[in-house]
Enzyme design. Structure first.
Site, PDB file in Angstrom:
ATOM      1  N   LYS A  10     -34.350 -33.018 -54.831  1.00 48.91           N
ATOM      2  CA  LYS A  10     -33.860 -33.768 -53.687  1.00 48.91           C
ATOM      3  C   LYS A  10     -34.015 -35.285 -53.903  1.00 48.91           C
ATOM      4  O   LYS A  10     -34.733 -35.715 -54.815  1.00 48.91           O
ATOM      5  CB  LYS A  10     -34.614 -33.295 -52.434  1.00 48.91           C
ATOM      6  CG  LYS A  10     -34.371 -31.804 -52.120  1.00 48.91           C
ATOM      7  CD  LYS A  10     -35.099 -31.375 -50.850  1.00 48.91           C
ATOM      8  CE  LYS A  10     -34.797 -29.915 -50.520  1.00 48.91           C
ATOM      9  NZ  LYS A  10     -35.422 -29.510 -49.222  1.00 48.91           N
ATOM     10  N   ASN A 114     -39.441 -32.472 -49.153  1.00 48.77           N
ATOM     11  CA  ASN A 114     -40.252 -31.522 -49.920  1.00 48.77           C
ATOM     12  C   ASN A 114     -39.727 -31.287 -51.328  1.00 48.77           C
ATOM     13  O   ASN A 114     -39.947 -30.232 -51.914  1.00 48.77           O
ATOM     14  CB  ASN A 114     -40.428 -30.217 -49.131  1.00 48.77           C
ATOM     15  CG  ASN A 114     -39.096 -29.532 -48.874  1.00 48.77           C
ATOM     16  OD1 ASN A 114     -38.055 -30.027 -49.275  1.00 48.77           O
ATOM     17  ND2 ASN A 114     -39.133 -28.387 -48.228  1.00 48.77           N
TER      18      ASN A 114
HETATM   19  P1  IDP Z   1     -36.623 -23.869 -47.892  1.00 55.59           P
HETATM   20  O1  IDP Z   1     -36.069 -25.129 -48.525  1.00 55.59           O
HETATM   21  O2  IDP Z   1     -38.053 -23.644 -48.261  1.00 55.59           O
HETATM   22  O3  IDP Z   1     -35.747 -22.661 -48.110  1.00 55.59           O
HETATM   23  P2  IDP Z   1     -35.623 -23.910 -45.142  1.00 55.59           P
HETATM   24  O4  IDP Z   1     -36.339 -23.354 -43.969  1.00 55.59           O
HETATM   25  O5  IDP Z   1     -34.420 -23.160 -45.629  1.00 55.59           O
HETATM   26  O6  IDP Z   1     -36.690 -24.142 -46.306  1.00 55.59           O
HETATM   27  O7  IDP Z   1     -35.187 -25.385 -44.743  1.00 55.59           O
HETATM   28  C1  IDP Z   1     -34.318 -26.128 -45.576  1.00 55.59           C
HETATM   29  C2  IDP Z   1     -34.873 -27.531 -45.710  1.00 55.59           C
HETATM   30  O8  IDP Z   1     -34.801 -28.176 -44.439  1.00 55.59           O
HETATM   31  C3  IDP Z   1     -36.340 -27.605 -46.094  1.00 55.59           C
HETATM   32  O9  IDP Z   1     -36.544 -27.488 -47.488  1.00 55.59           O
HETATM   33  C4  IDP Z   1     -36.732 -28.965 -45.557  1.00 55.59           C
HETATM   34  O10 IDP Z   1     -36.265 -30.012 -46.412  1.00 55.59           O
HETATM   35  C5  IDP Z   1     -35.928 -29.023 -44.270  1.00 55.59           C
HETATM   36  N1  IDP Z   1     -36.671 -28.528 -43.096  1.00 55.59           N
HETATM   37  C6  IDP Z   1     -36.946 -27.234 -42.766  1.00 55.59           C
HETATM   38  N2  IDP Z   1     -37.643 -27.151 -41.621  1.00 55.59           N
HETATM   39  C7  IDP Z   1     -37.819 -28.422 -41.204  1.00 55.59           C
HETATM   40  C8  IDP Z   1     -38.488 -29.005 -40.072  1.00 55.59           C
HETATM   41  O11 IDP Z   1     -39.048 -28.341 -39.225  1.00 55.59           O
HETATM   42  N3  IDP Z   1     -38.462 -30.377 -39.991  1.00 55.59           N
HETATM   43  C9  IDP Z   1     -37.841 -31.160 -40.914  1.00 55.59           C
HETATM   44  N4  IDP Z   1     -37.200 -30.646 -41.979  1.00 55.59           N
HETATM   45  C10 IDP Z   1     -37.193 -29.303 -42.136  1.00 55.59           C
END
Ligand code: IDP
Ligand code: MG
Length: 140
Positions: A10, A114
């Site tokens: 990212k 992340n």
């Molecule tokens: P993942 O990347 O581990 O599969 P997902 O739940 O699919 O996680 O979420 C996609 C991306 O969205 C995450 O990697 C993160 O960058 C962002 N994200 C997920 N949940 C949140 C949140 O509660 N606040 C802010 N960003 C979030």
């Protein structure tokens, strides 16, 4: 079983100069091969397709803003159980909860920034490969 997965380093990973560190970890997994690698700034449409399951969630706008803020590295990685394995290397979504030793656990603090995306299932991998490399990995 040999598989193929879609990985994104990212914009935070790119701007912080962590791509070499992260790619090194992928390369050191025995037998895994990087078969595509490209620096690409992702547009809103691509992100809306990629993150379709999250459209409308409270964090969605911020996520798209962040993900389109600068270049990402788009990777295709192939190898033994690479879908599950890349998720394990990345660690859980929340970098503070992610164990040390994982990419998110070692380098992240906030959930949005992340560092890495990796397809979460065979079905997601197929879908995401088609988004980022249309036509290249169609069913043989
Ligand atoms: P993942 O990347 O581990 O599969 P997902 O739940 O699919 O996680 O979420 C996609 C991306 O969205 C995450 O990697 C993160 O960058 C962002 N994200 C997920 N949940 C949140 C949140 O509660 N606040 C802010 N960003 C979030
Ligand atoms: Mg996900």
């Amino acid at each position: 079983m040999t598989e193929r997965t879609l990985v994104l380093l990212k914009p935070d990973a790119v701007s912080r100069g962590l791509t070499g560190e992260i790619i090194g970890r992928v390369e050191r997994k025995a037998g895994w091969v990087i078969t595509a690698l490209e620096l690409r700034t992702l547009d809103r449409d691509t992100l809306a397709t990629h993150y379709a399951e999250h459209v409308g969630r409270p964090f969605y706008e911020g996520l798209v803003e962040f993900m389109s803020s600068g270049p990402s590295v788009v990777l295709v990685v192939e190898g033994e159980r690479v879908i599950e394995g890349m998720r394990a290397l990345a660690g859980p979504t929340d970098p503070i909860a992610a164990p040390p030793g994982t990419i998110r656990g070692d380098f992240g603090t906030v959930v949005r920034e992340n560092l890495i995306h990796a397809s979460d299932s065979e079905k997601s991998a197929e879908r995401e490969l088609e988004i980022f490399f249309p036509g290249r990995y169609g069913r043989d």
